[in-house]
Write a protein that holds these residues in place. Structure first.
Motif, PDB file in Angstrom:
ATOM      1  N   ASP A  53       0.842  -1.198   0.000  1.00 48.30           N
ATOM      2  CA  ASP A  53       0.000   0.000   0.000  1.00 48.30           C
ATOM      3  C   ASP A  53       0.873   1.243   0.000  1.00 48.30           C
ATOM      4  O   ASP A  53       1.826   1.351   0.779  1.00 48.30           O
ATOM      5  CB  ASP A  53      -0.915   0.012   1.229  1.00 48.30           C
ATOM      6  N   THR A  54       0.546   2.188  -0.880  1.00 53.69           N
ATOM      7  CA  THR A  54       1.347   3.414  -0.950  1.00 53.69           C
ATOM      8  C   THR A  54       1.057   4.343   0.218  1.00 53.69           C
ATOM      9  O   THR A  54       1.937   5.073   0.674  1.00 53.69           O
ATOM     10  CB  THR A  54       1.075   4.153  -2.273  1.00 53.69           C
ATOM     11  N   ASP A  55      -0.171   4.321   0.724  1.00 57.74           N
ATOM     12  CA  ASP A  55      -0.555   5.167   1.856  1.00 57.74           C
ATOM     13  C   ASP A  55      -0.812   4.287   3.071  1.00 57.74           C
ATOM     14  O   ASP A  55      -1.799   3.543   3.109  1.00 57.74           O
ATOM     15  CB  ASP A  55      -1.810   5.984   1.526  1.00 57.74           C
ATOM     16  N   TYR A  56       0.084   4.379   4.043  1.00 55.33           N
ATOM     17  CA  TYR A  56      -0.052   3.531   5.222  1.00 55.33           C
ATOM     18  C   TYR A  56      -1.226   3.999   6.085  1.00 55.33           C
ATOM     19  O   TYR A  56      -1.386   5.195   6.349  1.00 55.33           O
ATOM     20  CB  TYR A  56       1.243   3.560   6.046  1.00 55.33           C
ATOM     21  N   ILE A  57      -2.040   3.049   6.530  1.00 58.63           N
ATOM     22  CA  ILE A  57      -3.196   3.331   7.369  1.00 58.63           C
ATOM     23  C   ILE A  57      -2.837   3.043   8.827  1.00 58.63           C
ATOM     24  O   ILE A  57      -2.353   1.949   9.151  1.00 58.63           O
ATOM     25  CB  ILE A  57      -4.407   2.473   6.954  1.00 58.63           C
ATOM     26  N   LEU A  58      -3.048   4.025   9.693  1.00 56.41           N
ATOM     27  CA  LEU A  58      -2.717   3.880  11.104  1.00 56.41           C
ATOM     28  C   LEU A  58      -3.620   2.851  11.785  1.00 56.41           C
ATOM     29  O   LEU A  58      -4.817   2.757  11.494  1.00 56.41           O
ATOM     30  CB  LEU A  58      -2.843   5.220  11.818  1.00 56.41           C
ATOM     31  N   ARG A  59      -3.011   2.104  12.717  1.00 59.42           N
ATOM     32  CA  ARG A  59      -3.714   1.071  13.464  1.00 59.42           C
ATOM     33  C   ARG A  59      -3.354   1.178  14.939  1.00 59.42           C
ATOM     34  O   ARG A  59      -2.331   1.784  15.295  1.00 59.42           O
ATOM     35  CB  ARG A  59      -3.333  -0.317  12.957  1.00 59.42           C
ATOM     36  N   PRO A  60      -4.157   0.587  15.826  1.00 58.23           N
ATOM     37  CA  PRO A  60      -3.800   0.552  17.248  1.00 58.23           C
ATOM     38  C   PRO A  60      -2.419  -0.058  17.464  1.00 58.23           C
ATOM     39  O   PRO A  60      -2.023  -0.987  16.757  1.00 58.23           O
ATOM     40  CB  PRO A  60      -4.902  -0.320  17.859  1.00 58.23           C
ATOM     41  N   SER A  61      -1.690   0.475  18.426  1.00 56.93           N
ATOM     42  CA  SER A  61      -0.326   0.064  18.805  1.00 56.93           C
ATOM     43  C   SER A  61       0.754   0.698  17.951  1.00 56.93           C
ATOM     44  O   SER A  61       1.947   0.584  18.277  1.00 56.93           O
ATOM     45  CB  SER A  61      -0.153  -1.461  18.807  1.00 56.93           C
ATOM     46  N   ASP A  62       0.399   1.355  16.838  1.00 55.07           N
ATOM     47  CA  ASP A  62       1.405   2.130  16.114  1.00 55.07           C
ATOM     48  C   ASP A  62       1.834   3.318  16.980  1.00 55.07           C
ATOM     49  O   ASP A  62       1.082   3.784  17.833  1.00 55.07           O
ATOM     50  CB  ASP A  62       0.844   2.640  14.787  1.00 55.07           C
ATOM     51  N   GLY A  99      -7.385   4.205  11.036  1.00 49.79           N
ATOM     52  CA  GLY A  99      -8.049   4.307   9.741  1.00 49.79           C
ATOM     53  C   GLY A  99      -7.614   5.479   8.904  1.00 49.79           C
ATOM     54  O   GLY A  99      -8.001   5.586   7.736  1.00 49.79           O
ATOM     55  N   LEU A 100      -6.803   6.381   9.477  1.00 48.77           N
ATOM     56  CA  LEU A 100      -6.306   7.542   8.742  1.00 48.77           C
ATOM     57  C   LEU A 100      -4.864   7.319   8.303  1.00 48.77           C
ATOM     58  O   LEU A 100      -4.110   6.571   8.940  1.00 48.77           O
ATOM     59  CB  LEU A 100      -6.376   8.797   9.611  1.00 48.77           C
ATOM     60  N   THR A 101      -4.468   7.992   7.230  1.00 46.34           N
ATOM     61  CA  THR A 101      -3.053   8.045   6.883  1.00 46.34           C
ATOM     62  C   THR A 101      -2.387   9.108   7.745  1.00 46.34           C
ATOM     63  O   THR A 101      -3.060   9.910   8.414  1.00 46.34           O
ATOM     64  CB  THR A 101      -2.873   8.400   5.402  1.00 46.34           C
ATOM     65  N   ALA A 102      -1.049   9.137   7.732  1.00 49.37           N
ATOM     66  CA  ALA A 102      -0.333  10.173   8.478  1.00 49.37           C
ATOM     67  C   ALA A 102      -0.730  11.551   7.974  1.00 49.37           C
ATOM     68  O   ALA A 102      -0.929  12.486   8.762  1.00 49.37           O
ATOM     69  CB  ALA A 102       1.174   9.961   8.348  1.00 49.37           C
ATOM     70  N   ARG A 103      -0.883  11.679   6.659  1.00 49.95           N
ATOM     71  CA  ARG A 103      -1.289  12.964   6.096  1.00 49.95           C
ATOM     72  C   ARG A 103      -2.715  13.312   6.506  1.00 49.95           C
ATOM     73  O   ARG A 103      -3.020  14.455   6.865  1.00 49.95           O
ATOM     74  CB  ARG A 103      -1.192  12.925   4.570  1.00 49.95           C
ATOM     75  N   PHE A 130       5.858   0.629  13.832  1.00 52.05           N
ATOM     76  CA  PHE A 130       4.688  -0.091  13.340  1.00 52.05           C
ATOM     77  C   PHE A 130       4.321  -1.177  14.347  1.00 52.05           C
ATOM     78  O   PHE A 130       4.463  -2.374  14.091  1.00 52.05           O
ATOM     79  CB  PHE A 130       4.976  -0.675  11.956  1.00 52.05           C
ATOM     80  N   GLY A 131       3.845  -0.746  15.492  1.00 51.32           N
ATOM     81  CA  GLY A 131       3.565  -1.679  16.578  1.00 51.32           C
ATOM     82  C   GLY A 131       2.438  -2.639  16.283  1.00 51.32           C
ATOM     83  O   GLY A 131       2.339  -3.705  16.914  1.00 51.32           O
ATOM     84  N   MET A 204       2.228  -9.528   3.629  1.00 48.19           N
ATOM     85  CA  MET A 204       1.644  -9.906   4.908  1.00 48.19           C
ATOM     86  C   MET A 204       0.834  -8.758   5.500  1.00 48.19           C
ATOM     87  O   MET A 204       1.099  -7.588   5.250  1.00 48.19           O
ATOM     88  CB  MET A 204       2.740 -10.315   5.886  1.00 48.19           C
ATOM     89  N   GLN A 205      -0.147  -9.114   6.302  1.00 54.34           N
ATOM     90  CA  GLN A 205      -0.973  -8.163   7.021  1.00 54.34           C
ATOM     91  C   GLN A 205      -0.794  -8.370   8.522  1.00 54.34           C
ATOM     92  O   GLN A 205      -0.396  -9.453   8.966  1.00 54.34           O
ATOM     93  CB  GLN A 205      -2.446  -8.342   6.645  1.00 54.34           C
ATOM     94  N   PRO A 206      -1.050  -7.343   9.330  1.00 57.17           N
ATOM     95  CA  PRO A 206      -0.909  -7.500  10.780  1.00 57.17           C
ATOM     96  C   PRO A 206      -1.697  -8.698  11.304  1.00 57.17           C
ATOM     97  O   PRO A 206      -2.831  -8.938  10.900  1.00 57.17           O
ATOM     98  CB  PRO A 206      -1.470  -6.178  11.330  1.00 57.17           C
ATOM     99  N   ASN A 207      -1.050  -9.441  12.205  1.00 53.83           N
ATOM    100  CA  ASN A 207      -1.642 -10.589  12.889  1.00 53.83           C
ATOM    101  C   ASN A 207      -1.854 -11.802  11.999  1.00 53.83           C
ATOM    102  O   ASN A 207      -2.588 -12.729  12.389  1.00 53.83           O
ATOM    103  CB  ASN A 207      -2.956 -10.199  13.574  1.00 53.83           C
TER     104      ASN A 207
END
Length: 237
Positions: A53-62, A99-103, A130-131, A204-207
């Motif tokens: 993914d070009t735009d990283y999506i924030l998740r819990p633990s990041d 669910g948001l990108t850094a931007r 990237f927790g 790979m995806q988280p978890n």
């Protein structure tokens, strides 16, 4: 003398046979040229991306840094995204970051600061850890365990985190379990083909949970996987 020569010949034959057998289990001719990244709709791959993914999506633990330029009192370093997906900032309070990108998050913070706090604020958000990205690798690998990984890491990279497959691993039987909002999905991969470049090396995806060689799974899972083609077919269970 003849008996000794026959014994040596027999030993050599066995050694060659064993070597060939091991090579057959763990290697495949490398395809020269573009690596296969084809998604086959008939095998349920239409929604499965082989690209990062070009735009990283924030998740819990990041963990993020929020920098408000020329306002050190409003800047926060090492800020974790909570299990509820929320962060808390000075003068603003709670903000949903998941669910948001850094931007996207920086724009949201900028908008809130613009309301009765600062005039023309400039905000930057950077992901520093990237927790949320953990993968479990088990089965016939050298060092089974749970490993952090960077976004974009593929199946081959995740297995490398566990120091690679063991010498006796059944590389045609690699299972990937994935949790989604719709339930648990399972995929089967031929890792020898992945390494040769003739099969998709999935991102790979988280978890995610990877099992190399399915002998470590319960009989139920072993029977289920035998019904799946080794074509990266994700099946809901």
């Amino acid at each position: 003398m003849l008996k000794s020569m026959c014994a040596r010949t027999s030993s050599l034959t066995i050694a060659i046979a064993l070597s060939a057998g091991l090579a057959g289990c763990g290697s495949a001719p490398v395809q020269v040229g573009q690596v296969s990244s084809t998604r086959i709709a008939d095998y349920g791959q239409s929604d499965y991306s082989a690209k990062e993914d070009t735009d990283y999506i924030l998740r819990p633990s990041d963990v993020i840094n929020v920098t408000v330029f020329r306002e050190p009192d409003l800047s926060v370093a090492g800020l974790p995204v909570g299990s509820d997906g929320v962060i808390s900032l000075p003068l603003i309070g709670a903000i949903k970051a998941e669910g948001l990108t850094a931007r996207g998050l920086s724009e949201k913070i900028t908008q809130k600061l613009s309301v009765d706090v600062l005039r023309n604020p400039s905000v930057a958000v950077n992901v520093v850890q990237f927790g949320s990205h953990l993968v479990t690798v088990e089965g016939s690998v050298e060092k089974p365990g749970m490993y952090p990984f960077r976004p974009g890491t593929r199946l081959s990279g995740a297995i490398s985190l566990a120091s690679g497959p063991s010498r006796v691993a059944k590389l045609k039987e690699v299972a990937v379990f994935r949790q989604t909002s719709e339930g648990t999905f399972i995929a089967k991969f031929d890792y020898a083909a992945v390494r040769a470049g003739t099969m998709l090396d999935p991102v790979m995806q988280p978890n995610d949970r990877i099992v190399v060689g399915t002998s470590g799974l319960s009989q139920f899972w072993q029977d289920l996987l035998k019904t799946l083609p080794a074509l990266a077919l994700f099946t809901q269970i």
